[in-house]
Design a protein around this motif. Sequence first.
Motif, PDB file in Angstrom:
ATOM      1  N   VAL A   1       0.534  -1.265   0.009  1.00 20.95           N
ATOM      2  CA  VAL A   1       0.228   0.019  -0.111  1.00 20.95           C
ATOM      3  C   VAL A   1       0.837   1.320  -0.006  1.00 20.95           C
ATOM      4  O   VAL A   1       0.641   2.276  -0.765  1.00 20.95           O
ATOM      5  N   GLU A   2       1.815   1.180   0.944  1.00 18.90           N
ATOM      6  CA  GLU A   2       2.774   2.470   0.814  1.00 18.90           C
ATOM      7  C   GLU A   2       3.489   2.538  -0.456  1.00 18.90           C
ATOM      8  O   GLU A   2       3.761   3.752  -0.743  1.00 18.90           O
ATOM      9  N   LYS A   3       3.652   1.636  -1.277  1.00 14.82           N
ATOM     10  CA  LYS A   3       4.310   1.840  -2.504  1.00 14.82           C
ATOM     11  C   LYS A   3       3.385   1.986  -3.494  1.00 14.82           C
ATOM     12  O   LYS A   3       3.752   2.268  -4.594  1.00 14.82           O
ATOM     13  N   GLY A   4       2.027   1.958  -3.290  1.00 18.99           N
ATOM     14  CA  GLY A   4       1.039   2.234  -4.151  1.00 18.99           C
ATOM     15  C   GLY A   4       0.828   1.037  -5.019  1.00 18.99           C
ATOM     16  O   GLY A   4       0.126   1.178  -6.035  1.00 18.99           O
ATOM     17  N   GLN A   5       1.093  -0.027  -4.603  1.00 21.06           N
ATOM     18  CA  GLN A   5       0.874  -1.276  -5.381  1.00 21.06           C
ATOM     19  C   GLN A   5      -0.151  -1.963  -4.606  1.00 21.06           C
ATOM     20  O   GLN A   5      -0.284  -3.084  -3.967  1.00 21.06           O
ATOM     21  N   VAL A   6      -1.432  -1.511  -4.772  1.00 21.58           N
ATOM     22  CA  VAL A   6      -2.575  -1.730  -4.056  1.00 21.58           C
ATOM     23  C   VAL A   6      -3.138  -3.151  -4.547  1.00 21.58           C
ATOM     24  O   VAL A   6      -3.771  -3.924  -3.719  1.00 21.58           O
TER      25      VAL A   6
ATOM     26  N   PHE B   1     -10.787   1.287  -0.574  1.00 20.20           N
ATOM     27  CA  PHE B   1     -11.330   2.811  -0.525  1.00 20.20           C
ATOM     28  C   PHE B   1     -10.264   3.537  -1.248  1.00 20.20           C
ATOM     29  O   PHE B   1     -10.786   4.445  -1.844  1.00 20.20           O
ATOM     30  N   LEU B   2      -9.059   3.283  -0.876  1.00 21.52           N
ATOM     31  CA  LEU B   2      -8.143   4.050  -1.443  1.00 21.52           C
ATOM     32  C   LEU B   2      -8.167   3.912  -3.082  1.00 21.52           C
ATOM     33  O   LEU B   2      -7.653   4.890  -3.877  1.00 21.52           O
ATOM     34  N   LYS B   3      -8.682   3.005  -3.335  1.00 19.67           N
ATOM     35  CA  LYS B   3      -8.647   2.471  -5.070  1.00 19.67           C
ATOM     36  C   LYS B   3      -9.772   2.844  -5.499  1.00 19.67           C
ATOM     37  O   LYS B   3     -10.115   2.830  -6.637  1.00 19.67           O
ATOM     38  N   CYS B   4     -10.695   3.637  -4.544  1.00 16.67           N
ATOM     39  CA  CYS B   4     -12.282   4.151  -5.067  1.00 16.67           C
ATOM     40  C   CYS B   4     -13.050   3.232  -5.455  1.00 16.67           C
ATOM     41  O   CYS B   4     -14.077   3.525  -6.345  1.00 16.67           O
TER      42      CYS B   4
ATOM     43  N   LYS C   1     -17.983   0.076  -3.138  1.00 14.76           N
ATOM     44  CA  LYS C   1     -18.738  -1.034  -3.033  1.00 14.76           C
ATOM     45  C   LYS C   1     -18.036  -2.438  -2.109  1.00 14.76           C
ATOM     46  O   LYS C   1     -18.401  -3.022  -1.225  1.00 14.76           O
ATOM     47  N   MET C   2     -16.734  -2.483  -2.800  1.00 10.46           N
ATOM     48  CA  MET C   2     -15.881  -3.520  -2.172  1.00 10.46           C
ATOM     49  C   MET C   2     -15.340  -3.089  -0.931  1.00 10.46           C
ATOM     50  O   MET C   2     -15.208  -3.878   0.195  1.00 10.46           O
ATOM     51  N   ALA C   3     -15.115  -1.888  -0.618  1.00  9.43           N
ATOM     52  CA  ALA C   3     -14.676  -1.116   0.735  1.00  9.43           C
ATOM     53  C   ALA C   3     -15.802  -1.227   1.887  1.00  9.43           C
ATOM     54  O   ALA C   3     -15.430  -1.898   2.857  1.00  9.43           O
ATOM     55  N   LYS C   4     -17.010  -1.044   1.334  1.00 17.95           N
ATOM     56  CA  LYS C   4     -18.180  -1.185   2.244  1.00 17.95           C
ATOM     57  C   LYS C   4     -18.538  -2.735   2.696  1.00 17.95           C
ATOM     58  O   LYS C   4     -18.582  -2.713   3.814  1.00 17.95           O
TER      59      LYS C   4
ATOM     60  N   ARG D   1     -14.403   4.934   7.946  1.00 17.36           N
ATOM     61  CA  ARG D   1     -14.545   4.509   6.440  1.00 17.36           C
ATOM     62  C   ARG D   1     -15.695   3.718   6.054  1.00 17.36           C
ATOM     63  O   ARG D   1     -15.802   3.948   5.059  1.00 17.36           O
ATOM     64  N   LEU D   2     -16.436   3.045   6.994  1.00 16.90           N
ATOM     65  CA  LEU D   2     -17.717   2.413   6.396  1.00 16.90           C
ATOM     66  C   LEU D   2     -18.548   3.695   5.906  1.00 16.90           C
ATOM     67  O   LEU D   2     -19.411   3.419   5.109  1.00 16.90           O
ATOM     68  N   GLY D   3     -18.667   4.748   7.025  1.00 18.95           N
ATOM     69  CA  GLY D   3     -19.555   5.580   6.657  1.00 18.95           C
ATOM     70  C   GLY D   3     -19.037   6.435   5.212  1.00 18.95           C
ATOM     71  O   GLY D   3     -19.945   6.891   4.555  1.00 18.95           O
ATOM     72  N   GLU D   4     -17.797   6.677   5.108  1.00 23.40           N
ATOM     73  CA  GLU D   4     -17.261   7.185   3.736  1.00 23.40           C
ATOM     74  C   GLU D   4     -17.635   6.517   2.767  1.00 23.40           C
ATOM     75  O   GLU D   4     -18.148   7.063   1.696  1.00 23.40           O
TER      76      GLU D   4
END
Length: 138
Positions: A22-27, A63-66, A69-72, A93-96
């Motif tokens: 994640v820190e390297k942006g390799q989500v 969430f960071l990947k926008c 639905k998967m985040a939720k 984060r659930l609320g967001e």
Amino acid sequence: MELNDQVYDQIVHLCNEGNAYVEKGQVEKAIESYTVALDLVPLPKNNWETSTWIYTALGDTYFLKCEYKMAKSNFYNALNCPGGIANPFILLRLGESLFECGEYDKAKENLLRAYSLEGYKIFFNEDDKYFEVIRDLI
């Protein structure tokens, strides 16, 4: 119940690996590591504290990947694991994620819960639009 030490160590290693990705942006690689870690958790997954933080990491990465639905979905899973319901970050984060999915009433409910547990400081590094949802309710 506790996980076998070897399995627990493997889960921790995979999650640390995921965090580094994640820190390297390799989500995508991070999601792979977290998913493999989650697969090591015995069923039912929601009985294990390790699942709380794995689902949270997965949710945050989506969430960071926008991919809201998967985040939720992952944050709902985390909410149903040990300590999840009282974790302000999960609620935030659930609320967001709910907000981004257009589920505004549920978003308000969870954002308000996060605020109740942590106060305004939990919103410091977040987009102002999320706090605006609950401003009139405080």
